[in-house]
Design an enzyme around this catalytic site. Structure first.
Site, PDB file in Angstrom:
ATOM      1  CB  SER A 263      -0.912   0.025   1.240  1.00  8.79           C
ATOM      2  OG  SER A 263      -1.741  -1.109   1.290  1.00  8.79           O
ATOM      3  CB  SER A 301      -1.825  -2.300  -3.934  1.00 14.29           C
ATOM      4  OG  SER A 301      -1.080  -1.163  -3.570  1.00 14.29           O
ATOM      5  CG  ASP A 303      -2.383   1.767  -4.395  1.00 14.99           C
ATOM      6  OD1 ASP A 303      -1.278   1.595  -3.862  1.00 14.99           O
ATOM      7  OD2 ASP A 303      -2.943   0.899  -5.093  1.00 14.99           O
TER       8      ASP A 303
END
Length: 388
Positions: A263, A301, A303
């Site tokens: 992340s 992830s 983000d």
């Protein structure tokens, strides 16, 4: 379950470091990107090349380390201004690249377009306790005796590769300490605060920051970015294929794996008078800077980008919240230079996080994990070879 006795033992052995303003002590292999010729973009940075170039913005960090117990984590706090943030809220917005994360306070930012507390970054399992720290700090502030609702903003990345995240060593008081130690001036980078245990592109990640100042002919606005990097992909640095040259990148063995998961938290501040609508547009541009570094933005992830404006004429004061009020608002036609600034500052902040990180040469308890910092001299040689 982590027992009380073990927690007490960890607390006794742990080294707690609070980062104050001032020049950061560095090892021989810690450099900022510009010091080895990596200066992405065309716009000039501010004097500190940090988010604190935006007047009023403050950063505080608490770093928690105990190598014997695999504790490498911490807290980073960003304050939009030095006044009463609850009373004088700042317009803010959120953009999401891939939403696999635990960003507390996100829905109210999107609904109301404002922030009323410090922004705190930490590890994934520490989000509730960091929020408790914001709550403790905010309720204890003079004039806050009547607060019955508060939107604590806490972002995270998962540092469990280098940190015993289940020990849950971050406590509310660490968040309070990070907030109370926040100041303007240089910002410590690398293995500090919420970046103490993070990994980026297979190398040691961390906290990074950068800024841009528009020319006076374009408004003279300043924009700064701070990142907590913990993601993967195929590293590029100002166009150089660093990951491929060093043989460390996602899918290098042609088999899909989770090495690119992770992340990033991106916090953007600007003194330009922007509405939350244009702040959302600005936050979204940071992902172009993220992409320039070679991020794969994978399924696993998280983000996130949070953007806020510090301009006094857009601040949500009690008077402006109680009646119809005229608010300054930079027109859409003047946003493009700020978009460019957001892209450049995000890209450079990530490079600074990598280049200012240090080796983690002791393995995590129960695994063989050892993570090294990006080899600075090899990167320097690539830059010099390109510039010949």
């Amino acid at each position: 379950m982590i027992g009380a006795a073990r927690l007490a033992g960890l607390a006794m052995a742990m080294v707690v470091t609070t980062a104050a303003a001032g020049a950061q002590e560095r090892g021989p292999d810690q450099v900022r990107a510009r010091e080895i010729g990596i200066a992405p973009g065309v716009l000039a940075p501010g004097p500190l090349n940090a988010i604190t170039d935006v007047e009023g913005v403050r950063v505080g960090q608490v770093t928690l380390t105990d190598p014997e117990a695999s504790i490498r984590t911490g807290v980073t706090a960003i304050l939009p201004h030095g006044g009463d943030i609850y009373a004088d809220k700042v317009p803010a917005a959120l953009a999401v690249g891939n939403g696999y994360g635990k960003l507390m306070g996100a829905t109210q930012i999107r609904e109301l377009g404002e922030i009323e507390t410090p922004i705190v970054l930490t590890n994934t399992l520490a989000v509730p306790r960091a929020a408790d720290g914001i709550l403790d700090w905010s309720l204890a502030r003079p004039g806050h005796e009547g607060i019955r609702s508060l939107n604590m903003v806490v972002g995270e990345t998962n540092d469990s590769r280098l940190n015993d995240i289940r020990a849950r060593i971050v406590m509310p008081e660490h968040a309070v300490e990070a907030i109370e130690s926040a100041s303007d001036g240089p910002v410590a980078e690398g293995n500090v605060g919420a970046g103490n245990g993070t990994v980026t592109f297979g190398w040691k990640g961390g906290i990074g920051t950068a800024s841009r100042r528009l020319p006076d002919s374009l408004g003279g606005w300043t924009l700064g970015v701070l990142v907590q990097t913990n993601y993967g992909g195929i590293l590029q640095m100002d166009g150089l294929p660093v990951g491929e040259e060093l043989g460390q990148y996602y899918l290098s063995d042609h088999v899909a794996d989770d090495r690119a998961d992770g992340s990033i938290m991106i916090v953007l501040a600007t003194d330009a008078p922007l509405s939350d609508r244009n702040l959302e547009r600005l936050a979204g541009r940071t992902f172009a800077g993220l992409a320039r570094t070679g991020a794969s933005i994978t399924n696993g992830s998280g983000d996130y980008a949070i953007a806020f404006s510090t301009h006094p004429d857009v601040r949500r004061t009690p008077e402006r919240r109680s009646d119809v009020a005229a608010m300054a608002d930079l027109p859409n036609s003047q946003m493009s230079p700020l978009f460019q600034a957001a892209i450049e500052a995000t890209e450079e902040a990530i490079y600074n996080a990598l280049l200012m990180a240090e080796d983690i040469e002791y393995p995590v308890v129960g695994s063989d994990t050892v993570v090294h910092a990006l080899p600075v001299e090899r990167v320097r040689a690539m830059v010099e070879g390109r510039d010949r």
